[in-house]
Design an enzyme around this catalytic site. Sequence first.
Site, PDB file in Angstrom:
ATOM      1  N   CYS A   1      12.732 -13.874 -23.414  1.00  0.00           N
ATOM      2  CA  CYS A   1      12.899 -14.258 -22.012  1.00  0.00           C
ATOM      3  C   CYS A   1      11.586 -14.838 -21.484  1.00  0.00           C
ATOM      4  O   CYS A   1      10.551 -14.161 -21.519  1.00  0.00           O
ATOM      5  CB  CYS A   1      13.301 -13.051 -21.174  1.00  0.00           C
ATOM      6  SG  CYS A   1      13.474 -13.427 -19.408  1.00  0.00           S
TER       7      CYS A   1
ATOM      8  N   ASP B   1      -9.208  -4.116   6.416  1.00  0.00           N
ATOM      9  CA  ASP B   1      -8.462  -4.531   5.227  1.00  0.00           C
ATOM     10  C   ASP B   1      -9.182  -5.713   4.591  1.00  0.00           C
ATOM     11  O   ASP B   1      -8.894  -6.873   4.862  1.00  0.00           O
ATOM     12  CB  ASP B   1      -7.031  -4.919   5.615  1.00  0.00           C
ATOM     13  CG  ASP B   1      -6.135  -5.075   4.400  1.00  0.00           C
ATOM     14  OD1 ASP B   1      -6.561  -4.689   3.289  1.00  0.00           O
ATOM     15  OD2 ASP B   1      -5.004  -5.567   4.551  1.00  0.00           O
TER      16      ASP B   1
ATOM     17  N   LYS C   1      -9.916   1.073   9.829  1.00  0.00           N
ATOM     18  CA  LYS C   1      -9.987   0.845   8.384  1.00  0.00           C
ATOM     19  C   LYS C   1      -9.785  -0.652   8.140  1.00  0.00           C
ATOM     20  O   LYS C   1      -8.675  -1.162   8.231  1.00  0.00           O
ATOM     21  CB  LYS C   1      -8.919   1.656   7.645  1.00  0.00           C
ATOM     22  CG  LYS C   1      -8.976   1.517   6.129  1.00  0.00           C
ATOM     23  CD  LYS C   1      -7.946   2.417   5.455  1.00  0.00           C
ATOM     24  CE  LYS C   1      -8.032   2.301   3.940  1.00  0.00           C
ATOM     25  NZ  LYS C   1      -7.682   0.964   3.453  1.00  0.00           N
TER      26      LYS C   1
ATOM     27  N   ASP D   1       0.772   4.065  -2.719  1.00  0.00           N
ATOM     28  CA  ASP D   1       0.481   5.452  -2.357  1.00  0.00           C
ATOM     29  C   ASP D   1       1.567   6.389  -2.866  1.00  0.00           C
ATOM     30  O   ASP D   1       1.284   7.507  -3.317  1.00  0.00           O
ATOM     31  CB  ASP D   1       0.347   5.586  -0.837  1.00  0.00           C
ATOM     32  CG  ASP D   1      -0.879   4.865  -0.288  1.00  0.00           C
ATOM     33  OD1 ASP D   1      -1.833   4.650  -1.059  1.00  0.00           O
ATOM     34  OD2 ASP D   1      -0.863   4.507   0.901  1.00  0.00           O
TER      35      ASP D   1
ATOM     36  N   GLU E   1     -17.325  -3.641   4.382  1.00  0.00           N
ATOM     37  CA  GLU E   1     -16.148  -4.422   4.012  1.00  0.00           C
ATOM     38  C   GLU E   1     -16.351  -5.894   4.368  1.00  0.00           C
ATOM     39  O   GLU E   1     -16.736  -6.225   5.496  1.00  0.00           O
ATOM     40  CB  GLU E   1     -14.918  -3.888   4.755  1.00  0.00           C
ATOM     41  CG  GLU E   1     -13.614  -4.125   4.062  1.00  0.00           C
ATOM     42  CD  GLU E   1     -13.319  -3.088   2.993  1.00  0.00           C
ATOM     43  OE1 GLU E   1     -12.248  -3.204   2.371  1.00  0.00           O
ATOM     44  OE2 GLU E   1     -14.135  -2.164   2.782  1.00  0.00           O
TER      45      GLU E   1
ATOM     46  N   CYS F   1      16.885 -16.637 -18.859  1.00  0.00           N
ATOM     47  CA  CYS F   1      17.226 -16.861 -20.272  1.00  0.00           C
ATOM     48  C   CYS F   1      18.702 -16.706 -20.579  1.00  0.00           C
ATOM     49  O   CYS F   1      19.139 -16.981 -21.700  1.00  0.00           O
ATOM     50  CB  CYS F   1      16.415 -15.929 -21.173  1.00  0.00           C
ATOM     51  SG  CYS F   1      16.881 -14.184 -21.061  1.00  0.00           S
TER      52      CYS F   1
ATOM     53  N   CYS G   1      20.654 -12.851 -16.846  1.00  0.00           N
ATOM     54  CA  CYS G   1      19.306 -13.239 -16.451  1.00  0.00           C
ATOM     55  C   CYS G   1      19.262 -14.716 -16.077  1.00  0.00           C
ATOM     56  O   CYS G   1      19.663 -15.568 -16.869  1.00  0.00           O
ATOM     57  CB  CYS G   1      18.339 -12.963 -17.600  1.00  0.00           C
ATOM     58  SG  CYS G   1      16.660 -13.568 -17.310  1.00  0.00           S
TER      59      CYS G   1
ATOM     60  N   ASP H   1       0.828  -1.197   0.000  1.00  0.00           N
ATOM     61  CA  ASP H   1       0.000   0.000   0.000  1.00  0.00           C
ATOM     62  C   ASP H   1       0.867   1.252   0.000  1.00  0.00           C
ATOM     63  O   ASP H   1       0.558   2.239  -0.670  1.00  0.00           O
ATOM     64  CB  ASP H   1      -0.904   0.025   1.242  1.00  0.00           C
ATOM     65  CG  ASP H   1      -2.075  -0.936   1.122  1.00  0.00           C
ATOM     66  OD1 ASP H   1      -2.222  -1.552   0.050  1.00  0.00           O
ATOM     67  OD2 ASP H   1      -2.825  -1.070   2.105  1.00  0.00           O
TER      68      ASP H   1
ATOM     69  N   GLU I   1     -12.819   5.484  12.938  1.00  0.00           N
ATOM     70  CA  GLU I   1     -13.132   4.058  12.956  1.00  0.00           C
ATOM     71  C   GLU I   1     -11.992   3.269  12.324  1.00  0.00           C
ATOM     72  O   GLU I   1     -11.253   3.798  11.482  1.00  0.00           O
ATOM     73  CB  GLU I   1     -14.424   3.802  12.172  1.00  0.00           C
ATOM     74  CG  GLU I   1     -14.309   4.174  10.705  1.00  0.00           C
ATOM     75  CD  GLU I   1     -15.622   4.099   9.959  1.00  0.00           C
ATOM     76  OE1 GLU I   1     -15.941   2.992   9.492  1.00  0.00           O
ATOM     77  OE2 GLU I   1     -16.304   5.139   9.831  1.00  0.00           O
TER      78      GLU I   1
ATOM     79  N   LYS J   1      -3.106   5.990   7.703  1.00  0.00           N
ATOM     80  CA  LYS J   1      -2.484   4.672   7.604  1.00  0.00           C
ATOM     81  C   LYS J   1      -1.555   4.402   8.799  1.00  0.00           C
ATOM     82  O   LYS J   1      -0.894   5.301   9.320  1.00  0.00           O
ATOM     83  CB  LYS J   1      -1.676   4.556   6.300  1.00  0.00           C
ATOM     84  CG  LYS J   1      -2.516   4.591   5.031  1.00  0.00           C
ATOM     85  CD  LYS J   1      -3.384   3.362   4.913  1.00  0.00           C
ATOM     86  CE  LYS J   1      -4.031   3.223   3.554  1.00  0.00           C
ATOM     87  NZ  LYS J   1      -3.078   2.859   2.491  1.00  0.00           N
TER      88      LYS J   1
ATOM     89  N   LYS K   1     -14.008  10.829   9.469  1.00  0.00           N
ATOM     90  CA  LYS K   1     -15.065  11.407   8.632  1.00  0.00           C
ATOM     91  C   LYS K   1     -15.719  12.569   9.379  1.00  0.00           C
ATOM     92  O   LYS K   1     -15.904  12.496  10.604  1.00  0.00           O
ATOM     93  CB  LYS K   1     -16.136  10.358   8.310  1.00  0.00           C
ATOM     94  CG  LYS K   1     -15.634   9.148   7.539  1.00  0.00           C
ATOM     95  CD  LYS K   1     -16.735   8.106   7.367  1.00  0.00           C
ATOM     96  CE  LYS K   1     -16.218   6.863   6.672  1.00  0.00           C
ATOM     97  NZ  LYS K   1     -17.239   5.791   6.581  1.00  0.00           N
TER      98      LYS K   1
ATOM     99  N   SER L   1     -12.834   6.077  -3.449  1.00  0.00           N
ATOM    100  CA  SER L   1     -11.709   5.672  -2.621  1.00  0.00           C
ATOM    101  C   SER L   1     -11.462   6.783  -1.598  1.00  0.00           C
ATOM    102  O   SER L   1     -12.186   7.785  -1.570  1.00  0.00           O
ATOM    103  CB  SER L   1     -10.471   5.443  -3.488  1.00  0.00           C
ATOM    104  OG  SER L   1     -10.136   6.630  -4.190  1.00  0.00           O
ATOM    105  N   LEU L   2     -10.446   6.635  -0.763  1.00  0.00           N
ATOM    106  CA  LEU L   2     -10.139   7.634   0.257  1.00  0.00           C
ATOM    107  C   LEU L   2      -8.753   8.213   0.044  1.00  0.00           C
ATOM    108  O   LEU L   2      -7.833   7.509  -0.370  1.00  0.00           O
ATOM    109  CB  LEU L   2     -10.209   7.013   1.660  1.00  0.00           C
ATOM    110  CG  LEU L   2     -11.581   6.571   2.174  1.00  0.00           C
ATOM    111  CD1 LEU L   2     -11.420   5.856   3.506  1.00  0.00           C
ATOM    112  CD2 LEU L   2     -12.508   7.770   2.329  1.00  0.00           C
TER     113      LEU L   2
ATOM    114  N   TYR M   1     -20.333   0.303   7.311  1.00  0.00           N
ATOM    115  CA  TYR M   1     -19.831   1.589   7.782  1.00  0.00           C
ATOM    116  C   TYR M   1     -20.271   2.770   6.911  1.00  0.00           C
ATOM    117  O   TYR M   1     -19.902   3.915   7.175  1.00  0.00           O
ATOM    118  CB  TYR M   1     -18.306   1.573   7.880  1.00  0.00           C
ATOM    119  CG  TYR M   1     -17.586   1.178   6.606  1.00  0.00           C
ATOM    120  CD1 TYR M   1     -17.550   2.022   5.508  1.00  0.00           C
ATOM    121  CD2 TYR M   1     -16.940  -0.046   6.519  1.00  0.00           C
ATOM    122  CE1 TYR M   1     -16.885   1.663   4.351  1.00  0.00           C
ATOM    123  CE2 TYR M   1     -16.271  -0.423   5.364  1.00  0.00           C
ATOM    124  CZ  TYR M   1     -16.255   0.445   4.286  1.00  0.00           C
ATOM    125  OH  TYR M   1     -15.599   0.072   3.131  1.00  0.00           O
TER     126      TYR M   1
ATOM    127  N   ARG N   1     -16.956  -3.057  -5.584  1.00  0.00           N
ATOM    128  CA  ARG N   1     -16.703  -1.673  -6.002  1.00  0.00           C
ATOM    129  C   ARG N   1     -16.331  -1.583  -7.474  1.00  0.00           C
ATOM    130  O   ARG N   1     -16.729  -0.657  -8.161  1.00  0.00           O
ATOM    131  CB  ARG N   1     -15.580  -1.051  -5.157  1.00  0.00           C
ATOM    132  CG  ARG N   1     -15.262   0.383  -5.577  1.00  0.00           C
ATOM    133  CD  ARG N   1     -14.447   1.123  -4.560  1.00  0.00           C
ATOM    134  NE  ARG N   1     -13.135   0.533  -4.352  1.00  0.00           N
ATOM    135  CZ  ARG N   1     -12.243   1.020  -3.496  1.00  0.00           C
ATOM    136  NH1 ARG N   1     -12.543   2.066  -2.758  1.00  0.00           N
ATOM    137  NH2 ARG N   1     -11.057   0.445  -3.358  1.00  0.00           N
TER     138      ARG N   1
ATOM    139  N   CYS O   1      16.980  -7.677 -17.472  1.00  0.00           N
ATOM    140  CA  CYS O   1      17.297  -8.628 -18.525  1.00  0.00           C
ATOM    141  C   CYS O   1      17.068  -7.966 -19.879  1.00  0.00           C
ATOM    142  O   CYS O   1      16.065  -7.290 -20.091  1.00  0.00           O
ATOM    143  CB  CYS O   1      16.406  -9.868 -18.390  1.00  0.00           C
ATOM    144  SG  CYS O   1      16.429 -10.951 -19.827  1.00  0.00           S
TER     145      CYS O   1
END
Length: 708
Positions: free
Chosen positions: A453, A130, A128, A47, A184, A432, A429, A43, A126, A324, A300, A92-93, A236, A149, A447
């Site tokens: 490859c 996951d 969040k 972000d 959620e 390959c 690599c 995340d 509240e 977060k 909120k 989204s937030l 929520y 969503r 590579c």
Amino acid sequence: MSDLIPVNDLTENAARAELARLADLISRANTLYHVDDAPDISDAEYDALKRRNADIEAQFPQLKRSDSPSDQVGARPAEGFSKVVHAVRMMSLGNAFNDEDVADFDRSIRKYLGLETSTPLEFTAEPKIDGLSLSLRYEQGKLVQASTRGDGEVGENVTANALTISDIPHNVENAPDVLEVRGEVYMSHEDFKKLNERQAELGEKTFANPRNAAAGSLRQLDPKITHSRPLRFFAYAWGELSEPLADTQSEAIERLAKLGFSTNPLTAVCETTSEMLSHYRSIEEQRATLGYDIDGVVYKVNDLALQARLGFRSTTPRWAIAHKFPAELAWTRLEAIDIQVGRTGALSPVARLHPVTVGGVVVSNATLHNEDYIAGRDAKGGTIRDGKDIRVGDWVQVYRAGDVIPKVADVDISKRPEDAEPYVFPMSCPECGSDAVREEGDAVRRCTGGIICPAQAVEKLKHFVSRKAFDIEGLGAKQIEMFYDDPDLPVRAPVDIFTLQGRDATNLNKLANRKGWGAQSAGNLWDAIDEKRKIPFGRLLFALGIRHVGEAASNLIANHYGAWSDFERAVTAAANFEGPEWDELLGIDGVGEVMARALVSSFAQEAERSSIDALVEQLDVQDAKRPDTSGSPVAGKTVVFTGTLEKMTRAEAKARAESLGAKVSGSVSKKTDILVAGPGAGSKAKKASDLGIKTLDEDEWLQLIGTA
């Protein structure tokens, strides 16, 4: 991302290329997270990509892409489910990462509403959760539809699956006639552990974390599978309502609880920023004992009337933000370092760890970023971790950035085995055997094998048949995966697509007998492939998927050289990055040295060049059509548009200028020949005046080009 060029130091061309790179990375991350339930970046990394994209767009607003990640939420719904158009978009937030970000959130709310610092303003705080966002639609108290969503506007219809979740009531009493409850879907730690144990016993795939398990379980085409999985649901929020639930966020949540929905007991009302942060700390301290995954706290504005006044940005509400949590830490033994080759050819070192629990999740692998990170230095040669390198056998500190991809943060030298050797990063690599090179300024070794490859082949082929490339009807990502693994009809390189028919007279029947195919669909694919043998120069170059060479650059190069054969001769002659052909390539407006080197290097690789040449033999490559600029008064001139154009859009003005042979730039410099200034022209007009650049208003510009 510390090795990247700072936004303020980017040139316009570099900014354009960086926005294209970020759009690709963020789109891929969205698909992996929202559609495949298999994220491969944290995340925090996601972000950071979004923040860099937003910063570049703010610095260069004229370069904002039509597919900008700033305007997107989630990812398109997956195939297999019917689609649901959300009556109220699922947003989204925005994110906060420290106390100051939360204070800024409070200040921005007050500024927007015109409230003094002393004016009371309540927020809810509240956990969040996951998990996977879900919208439940009730009509006359009956659950009639459940949807994910998706991309915020269109989601997947998972009604049959949602009906199997015990936390979701099938009927509610005393509810509005139309009630969309949002929340959620998640899985508890204990249930997740039992599920993985059961999966392992059955010899089936285990899940990486509870979020992936919950998302994968809800998005099953067979509701019986969902029913067998221990899913939970926290409510929520809400979408469409026939009447308000309450006057405040907290009262609305209480109303949902009375209607029979599970709501989070840790939700609190806070009157000050200090109270918000205090509740955040309290939830953070309880995190390990909650029994389910959370990755932050959501604030909120409590008053729903104020929420309505604040409204929304393009993808996020102004009245809410997610604070977060920082990454969690643990110590364990590094047992091995493996190299994985990504779809772009990047060689990524992976730490194989003695399993350790970090934040409630068992971690046995972690990223080591790149060779510099292992050696104890940053991309500019400076020291990190006090210069301590990382070796197999070391005792290392692991953290989970954003709670997805674990990382190695530090090493305890005092516990290092006496026989531990410095790690030597491979120069070829492992997949390959092609050279693994590191471009100047790049933190990653890659590579050079390209389409030959195996680690890159499938993704390269998917790109090859994508909409802006060859766009072959009936041959998409799913079919590419099928053909790549097919022992009888293998497609391992682009040329294989165009030789499918000629390899064996029975190939049509072989395909027709595959599951999901028939004689007609197989014949249609054969015809579709033949239709694409005639391909424009620019689309072919873009389809090859050469790093740094995007759609716009491919067309620029095609328009410059005109014919594929002329381009091939020039790029071959420039193999040593010198000489007139190299100078000519660099002289194309919009082609920088990084792009030019990537292009020349790809054609200089023997195996990749052989693959490209074999492909071209199967095609009729159409010369690029150059615009006729004879008699154009602006051919070869650099034009900048600023201010408000009243008789055409900015896009129309740019297209018209380019069709007349002009180069359109977003910034004024000594190379600018003409500035077209509409009402509201600001700093660009002043700079043009200072530099003595010819400035025209819109009418004068139209008069200049009108007879061209």
